[in-house]
Scaffold this motif. Structure first.
Motif, mmCIF file in Angstrom:
data_model
loop_
_atom_site.group_PDB
_atom_site.id
_atom_site.type_symbol
_atom_site.label_atom_id
_atom_site.label_comp_id
_atom_site.label_asym_id
_atom_site.label_seq_id
_atom_site.Cartn_x
_atom_site.Cartn_y
_atom_site.Cartn_z
ATOM 1 N N GLU A 207 0.828 -1.201 0.000
ATOM 2 C CA GLU A 207 0.000 0.000 0.000
ATOM 3 C C GLU A 207 0.864 1.253 0.000
ATOM 4 O O GLU A 207 0.555 2.228 -0.679
ATOM 5 C CB GLU A 207 -0.913 -0.019 1.230
ATOM 6 C CG GLU A 207 -1.767 1.231 1.391
ATOM 7 C CD GLU A 207 -2.678 1.143 2.594
ATOM 8 O OE1 GLU A 207 -2.965 2.196 3.187
ATOM 9 O OE2 GLU A 207 -3.081 0.022 2.950
ATOM 10 N N GLU A 208 1.963 1.227 0.735
ATOM 11 C CA GLU A 208 2.839 2.391 0.797
ATOM 12 C C GLU A 208 3.432 2.719 -0.561
ATOM 13 O O GLU A 208 3.560 3.898 -0.922
ATOM 14 C CB GLU A 208 3.960 2.139 1.806
ATOM 15 C CG GLU A 208 3.515 2.077 3.270
ATOM 16 C CD GLU A 208 2.784 0.785 3.610
ATOM 17 O OE1 GLU A 208 2.920 -0.211 2.834
ATOM 18 O OE2 GLU A 208 2.079 0.748 4.644
ATOM 19 N N GLN A 209 3.780 1.703 -1.326
ATOM 20 C CA GLN A 209 4.338 1.945 -2.652
ATOM 21 C C GLN A 209 3.305 2.564 -3.587
ATOM 22 O O GLN A 209 3.628 3.455 -4.382
ATOM 23 C CB GLN A 209 4.869 0.636 -3.234
ATOM 24 C CG GLN A 209 6.094 0.098 -2.502
ATOM 25 C CD GLN A 209 6.476 -1.297 -2.960
ATOM 26 O OE1 GLN A 209 5.862 -1.865 -3.858
ATOM 27 N NE2 GLN A 209 7.508 -1.859 -2.336
ATOM 28 N N VAL A 210 2.073 2.095 -3.495
ATOM 29 C CA VAL A 210 1.012 2.664 -4.331
ATOM 30 C C VAL A 210 0.784 4.132 -3.987
ATOM 31 O O VAL A 210 0.705 4.997 -4.869
ATOM 32 C CB VAL A 210 -0.294 1.862 -4.176
ATOM 33 C CG1 VAL A 210 -1.435 2.533 -4.964
ATOM 34 C CG2 VAL A 210 -0.106 0.428 -4.652
ATOM 35 N N LEU A 211 0.667 4.425 -2.703
ATOM 36 C CA LEU A 211 0.419 5.800 -2.281
ATOM 37 C C LEU A 211 1.595 6.712 -2.635
ATOM 38 O O LEU A 211 1.399 7.891 -2.964
ATOM 39 C CB LEU A 211 0.140 5.843 -0.778
ATOM 40 C CG LEU A 211 -1.127 5.115 -0.316
ATOM 41 C CD1 LEU A 211 -1.262 5.182 1.199
ATOM 42 C CD2 LEU A 211 -2.363 5.718 -0.985
ATOM 43 N N ALA A 212 2.801 6.170 -2.569
ATOM 44 C CA ALA A 212 3.974 6.968 -2.932
ATOM 45 C C ALA A 212 3.929 7.340 -4.410
ATOM 46 O O ALA A 212 4.238 8.477 -4.792
ATOM 47 C CB ALA A 212 5.253 6.199 -2.615
ATOM 48 N N GLN A 213 3.531 6.399 -5.262
ATOM 49 C CA GLN A 213 3.438 6.696 -6.690
ATOM 50 C C GLN A 213 2.353 7.729 -6.976
ATOM 51 O O GLN A 213 2.522 8.618 -7.814
ATOM 52 C CB GLN A 213 3.158 5.410 -7.479
ATOM 53 C CG GLN A 213 4.336 4.465 -7.556
ATOM 54 C CD GLN A 213 5.529 5.091 -8.244
ATOM 55 O OE1 GLN A 213 5.406 5.695 -9.308
ATOM 56 N NE2 GLN A 213 6.704 4.971 -7.624
ATOM 57 N N GLU A 215 1.466 10.100 -4.987
ATOM 58 C CA GLU A 215 2.016 11.377 -4.550
ATOM 59 C C GLU A 215 3.005 11.933 -5.575
ATOM 60 O O GLU A 215 3.118 13.154 -5.744
ATOM 61 C CB GLU A 215 2.711 11.199 -3.201
ATOM 62 C CG GLU A 215 3.437 12.441 -2.690
ATOM 63 C CD GLU A 215 2.497 13.597 -2.395
ATOM 64 O OE1 GLU A 215 2.972 14.751 -2.345
ATOM 65 O OE2 GLU A 215 1.284 13.362 -2.222
ATOM 66 N N LEU A 216 3.679 11.047 -6.294
ATOM 67 C CA LEU A 216 4.652 11.478 -7.296
ATOM 68 C C LEU A 216 4.003 11.827 -8.627
ATOM 69 O O LEU A 216 4.697 12.203 -9.567
ATOM 70 C CB LEU A 216 5.701 10.378 -7.504
ATOM 71 C CG LEU A 216 6.605 10.086 -6.298
ATOM 72 C CD1 LEU A 216 7.499 8.884 -6.586
ATOM 73 C CD2 LEU A 216 7.443 11.303 -5.940
ATOM 74 N N GLY A 217 2.683 11.684 -8.703
ATOM 75 C CA GLY A 217 1.962 12.098 -9.905
ATOM 76 C C GLY A 217 1.588 10.982 -10.852
ATOM 77 O O GLY A 217 1.058 11.230 -11.930
ATOM 78 N N VAL A 218 1.848 9.717 -10.469
ATOM 79 C CA VAL A 218 1.503 8.584 -11.320
ATOM 80 C C VAL A 218 0.031 8.237 -11.123
ATOM 81 O O VAL A 218 -0.444 8.139 -9.997
ATOM 82 C CB VAL A 218 2.390 7.366 -11.006
ATOM 83 C CG1 VAL A 218 1.962 6.157 -11.815
ATOM 84 C CG2 VAL A 218 3.850 7.692 -11.282
ATOM 85 N N ARG A 219 -0.667 8.027 -12.231
ATOM 86 C CA ARG A 219 -2.098 7.733 -12.151
ATOM 87 C C ARG A 219 -2.418 6.257 -12.395
ATOM 88 O O ARG A 219 -3.331 5.705 -11.800
ATOM 89 C CB ARG A 219 -2.854 8.588 -13.179
ATOM 90 C CG ARG A 219 -4.335 8.325 -13.213
ATOM 91 C CD ARG A 219 -5.063 9.333 -14.067
ATOM 92 N NE ARG A 219 -6.485 9.046 -14.136
ATOM 93 C CZ ARG A 219 -7.382 9.818 -14.727
ATOM 94 N NH1 ARG A 219 -7.009 10.942 -15.299
ATOM 95 N NH2 ARG A 219 -8.657 9.478 -14.743
ATOM 96 N N LEU A 220 -1.672 5.593 -13.275
ATOM 97 C CA LEU A 220 -1.929 4.199 -13.608
ATOM 98 C C LEU A 220 -0.921 3.303 -12.894
ATOM 99 O O LEU A 220 0.290 3.551 -12.954
ATOM 100 C CB LEU A 220 -1.828 3.983 -15.114
ATOM 101 C CG LEU A 220 -2.771 4.822 -15.984
ATOM 102 C CD1 LEU A 220 -2.567 4.495 -17.458
ATOM 103 C CD2 LEU A 220 -4.223 4.606 -15.581
ATOM 104 N N VAL A 221 -1.414 2.264 -12.226
ATOM 105 C CA VAL A 221 -0.549 1.386 -11.436
ATOM 106 C C VAL A 221 -0.981 -0.062 -11.611
ATOM 107 O O VAL A 221 -2.110 -0.352 -12.019
ATOM 108 C CB VAL A 221 -0.582 1.751 -9.936
ATOM 109 C CG1 VAL A 221 0.001 3.123 -9.681
ATOM 110 C CG2 VAL A 221 -2.021 1.689 -9.397
ATOM 111 N N GLN A 222 -0.079 -0.969 -11.263
ATOM 112 C CA GLN A 222 -0.412 -2.389 -11.221
ATOM 113 C C GLN A 222 0.575 -3.093 -10.301
ATOM 114 O O GLN A 222 1.621 -2.544 -9.945
ATOM 115 C CB GLN A 222 -0.378 -3.006 -12.617
ATOM 116 C CG GLN A 222 0.959 -2.912 -13.311
ATOM 117 C CD GLN A 222 0.938 -3.463 -14.732
ATOM 118 O OE1 GLN A 222 1.803 -3.151 -15.509
ATOM 119 N NE2 GLN A 222 -0.037 -4.279 -15.084
#
Length: 386
Positions: A207-213, A215-222
């Protein structure tokens, strides 16, 4: 038995591409590979099929097998499929085999994001760039993977005009705890936004990695933090939410205004000849879909089906009996088209000119008038609000 048939669909791996702004799955990454426990989302893993030392023909067959593996899953979400850069550099014979195989798998080019990964020597640059250009001309959406670590020139982002760039998984995972890597990701996100390209952060395990991304402006994740290894289209995903939503960082280009391409999401499309029952099946399978674009044989938008109005018409008295076997176009609207280069503020103003359809999705088109995706008006409002 063909070489493709040897790559059994049961070994196929599926991962959702999640839009953090809406919490919905907007695309499905698929590849014919090893058991999910071998973490196939990390290209530097020896188990990642896309980077094994395989002949180019095997690489193409694996891509086709990945597309075929989704045929029985009844999903119309766009597919993200990996392809090695070295394969692209080997000429039109392989591209023709790829195009034919993907077509036989039941997918049209604009429904597929071909994600090119792996570095290549400078001598192969012209061949790779030419192949990317031809794939774009055929209608495929192009992704460039491994950004931040792969050995590929950054100006390929300009020449190749990709739809998205995929960060290096290790870089994405460590950015939240390493200020220097966070600075690199921020710079890459900034560059991508200025070029009108989406950024995808793969391999996120917590979860921390997702939230960090986010915060850095990334919208799409997997990654495993969003879905288990056994995930299939239609299953739920877990989207971490910050305890307190922080204000978004103001980007320098905000003074100039972002382009509409920055907010473009993959579109769910069907042929313009589809029946209302076929569109209903798509909407029932993809609950996060707000609209369906009806396209012609040249991938040009012919009409759009708004989810809410469509379902209201079918759910009314005798609605299903009246319309189910009739063309979906009867219940569709004229598409609201916007070129990919239009400023977001101009697109928002255009949307506000139609009182009865002010919140309908906009359809983004390329220079040939083909459907590139959709933009949700709510995204434009949120991004442009002070």
């Amino acid at each position: 038995m063909s070489a493709v048939d040897v790559l059994l669909p049961s070994r196929a791996v599926f991962q959702p591409v999640v839009d953090l702004d809406t919490g919905h799955v907007v695309a499905v990454e698929t590849h014919a590979g090893p058991p999910a426990a071998q973490t196939p989302e990390d290209p530097r893993s020896p188990h990642y099929p896309a980077l094994r030392i395989d002949p180019a023909g095997e690489d193409v067959r694996r891509a086709v097998a990945a597309a075929r593996a989704t045929a029985d899953l009844r999903t119309r979400l766009p597919l993200q499929i990996g392809l090695r850069a070295e394969t692209l550099g080997l000429g039109e014979a392989f591209l023709g085999e790829l195009h034919q195989g993907l077509g036989e798998a039941g997918r049209r080019p604009h429904e597929i994001i071909l994600c090119v990964h792996g570095g290549f020597p400078p001598a192969q640059r012209p061949a790779v760039a030419t192949a990317i250009r031809k794939l774009r001309q055929a209608g495929y959406l192009i992704g460039l993977a491994g950004l931040g670590a792969v050995h590929a020139p950054l100006d390929l982002l300009v020449e190749g005009s990709p739809y998205l760039v995929k960060l290096d998984p290790e870089l994405a995972r460590r950015a939240g705890a390493d200020p220097r890597r966070a600075a690199l990701v921020t710079s890459l996100v900034e560059l991508a936004h200025r070029l009108g390209v989406h950024v995808l952060a793969p391999g996120l395990a917590s979860e921390e990695q997702v939230l960090a991304q986010r915060e850095l402006g990334v919208r799409l994740v997997q990654g495993p933090a969003l879905a288990p290894p056994e995930w299939r289209p239609g299953m739920r995903v877990t989207v971490p939410v910050a305890a307190r939503e922080e204000p978004r960082r103001e980007r320098p280009e905000a003074l100039l205004g972002p382009r509409v391409s920055e907010f473009t999401l993959p579109a769910v499309t069907v042929a313009h000849t589809a029946t209302a029952d076929e569109v209903l099946e798509v909407l029932n399978a993809e609950t996060g879909t707000t609209s369906v674009v009806l396209i012609d044989e040249r991938q040009r938008p012919r009409a759009t089906v708004d989810r809410t109005r469509f379902l209201l018409r079918l759910s009314g008295a005798y609605g299903h009996a009246l319309y189910a076997q009739k063309p979906a176009g009867i219940l569709a609207d004229v598409p609201r088209l916007v070129p990919r280069t239009v400023p977001a503020i101009a697109a928002l103003r255009a949307a506000g000119q139609e009182n009865d359809r002010v919140y309908d999705d906009l359809v983004v088109t390329d220079e040939l008038g083909r459907c590139l995706g959709i933009v949700r008006v709510a995204d434009l409002i949120r991004s442009l609000s002070p």
